[in-house]
Design a protein around this motif. Structure first.
Motif, PDB file in Angstrom:
ATOM      1  N   VAL A  51     -64.359 -11.665-118.990  1.00 61.89           N
ATOM      2  CA  VAL A  51     -62.965 -11.917-118.639  1.00 61.89           C
ATOM      3  C   VAL A  51     -62.818 -12.123-117.139  1.00 61.89           C
ATOM      4  O   VAL A  51     -63.429 -11.415-116.342  1.00 61.89           O
ATOM      5  CB  VAL A  51     -62.083 -10.721-119.079  1.00 61.89           C
ATOM      6  CG1 VAL A  51     -60.627 -10.962-118.730  1.00 61.89           C
ATOM      7  CG2 VAL A  51     -62.236 -10.453-120.563  1.00 61.89           C
ATOM      8  N   TYR A  55     -59.008 -16.658-117.810  1.00 63.77           N
ATOM      9  CA  TYR A  55     -59.737 -17.028-119.017  1.00 63.77           C
ATOM     10  C   TYR A  55     -60.622 -15.889-119.495  1.00 63.77           C
ATOM     11  O   TYR A  55     -60.969 -14.991-118.727  1.00 63.77           O
ATOM     12  CB  TYR A  55     -60.636 -18.248-118.778  1.00 63.77           C
ATOM     13  CG  TYR A  55     -59.874 -19.472-118.360  1.00 63.77           C
ATOM     14  CD1 TYR A  55     -59.191 -20.238-119.299  1.00 63.77           C
ATOM     15  CD2 TYR A  55     -59.838 -19.882-117.031  1.00 63.77           C
ATOM     16  CE1 TYR A  55     -58.489 -21.367-118.925  1.00 63.77           C
ATOM     17  CE2 TYR A  55     -59.144 -21.010-116.639  1.00 63.77           C
ATOM     18  CZ  TYR A  55     -58.470 -21.746-117.596  1.00 63.77           C
ATOM     19  OH  TYR A  55     -57.777 -22.866-117.228  1.00 63.77           O
ATOM     20  N   TYR A  56     -60.999 -15.957-120.755  1.00 64.90           N
ATOM     21  CA  TYR A  56     -62.097 -15.124-121.250  1.00 64.90           C
ATOM     22  C   TYR A  56     -63.100 -16.048-121.923  1.00 64.90           C
ATOM     23  O   TYR A  56     -62.763 -17.122-122.394  1.00 64.90           O
ATOM     24  CB  TYR A  56     -61.609 -14.018-122.199  1.00 64.90           C
ATOM     25  CG  TYR A  56     -61.130 -14.459-123.551  1.00 64.90           C
ATOM     26  CD1 TYR A  56     -62.002 -14.552-124.627  1.00 64.90           C
ATOM     27  CD2 TYR A  56     -59.790 -14.752-123.776  1.00 64.90           C
ATOM     28  CE1 TYR A  56     -61.560 -14.939-125.875  1.00 64.90           C
ATOM     29  CE2 TYR A  56     -59.326 -15.134-125.028  1.00 64.90           C
ATOM     30  CZ  TYR A  56     -60.222 -15.227-126.071  1.00 64.90           C
ATOM     31  OH  TYR A  56     -59.786 -15.610-127.313  1.00 64.90           O
ATOM     32  N   ILE A  67     -56.511 -16.297-121.276  1.00 68.35           N
ATOM     33  CA  ILE A  67     -56.396 -14.850-121.438  1.00 68.35           C
ATOM     34  C   ILE A  67     -55.171 -14.475-122.273  1.00 68.35           C
ATOM     35  O   ILE A  67     -55.094 -13.402-122.852  1.00 68.35           O
ATOM     36  CB  ILE A  67     -56.393 -14.140-120.062  1.00 68.35           C
ATOM     37  CG1 ILE A  67     -56.729 -12.654-120.193  1.00 68.35           C
ATOM     38  CG2 ILE A  67     -55.065 -14.320-119.366  1.00 68.35           C
ATOM     39  CD1 ILE A  67     -58.126 -12.385-120.568  1.00 68.35           C
ATOM     40  N   LYS A  70     -55.620 -13.549-126.894  1.00 70.02           N
ATOM     41  CA  LYS A  70     -56.630 -12.539-127.208  1.00 70.02           C
ATOM     42  C   LYS A  70     -56.850 -12.481-128.721  1.00 70.02           C
ATOM     43  O   LYS A  70     -56.122 -11.818-129.441  1.00 70.02           O
ATOM     44  CB  LYS A  70     -56.216 -11.174-126.676  1.00 70.02           C
ATOM     45  CG  LYS A  70     -56.316 -11.055-125.192  1.00 70.02           C
ATOM     46  CD  LYS A  70     -56.069  -9.642-124.749  1.00 70.02           C
ATOM     47  CE  LYS A  70     -56.247  -9.522-123.254  1.00 70.02           C
ATOM     48  NZ  LYS A  70     -56.015  -8.152-122.805  1.00 70.02           N
TER      49      LYS A  70
END
Length: 85
Positions: A51, A55-56, A67, A70
């Protein structure tokens, strides 16, 4: 996804046991095949995503999502994601 190509390895172990032709080789091959079948499927084990601020990234395939989204699974590879701190 398995950690090794389990099916090909099981076939190779069985072929070696048949070539050897002993009861001991067959029982060892059977134990090895059982251990391979018990191997966990790593897609089912949740992994923490990478993360940053916006963004992840999926730890398995590197897929990028915002992000704000989720999700519990990666949309590209199906890897389970663990959002616990």
């Amino acid at each position: 996804m398995k950690l090794i190509d389990a099916d090909a390895f099981k076939e190779e172990v069985a072929a070696v046991a048949i070539q050897t032709g002993t009861v001991e080789a067959a029982s060892k091959a059977n134990v090895i095949i059982q251990l391979i079948d018990m191997q966990p499927d790593i897609n089912n084990m949740p992994r923490k995503p990478v993360v940053n601020k916006y963004y992840y990234f999926c730890p398995a395939c590197g897929s990028r999502r915002t992000i704000k989204q989720k999700h519990n699974y990666c949309h590209d590879c199906g890897q389970a994601l663990d959002w616990e701190n």
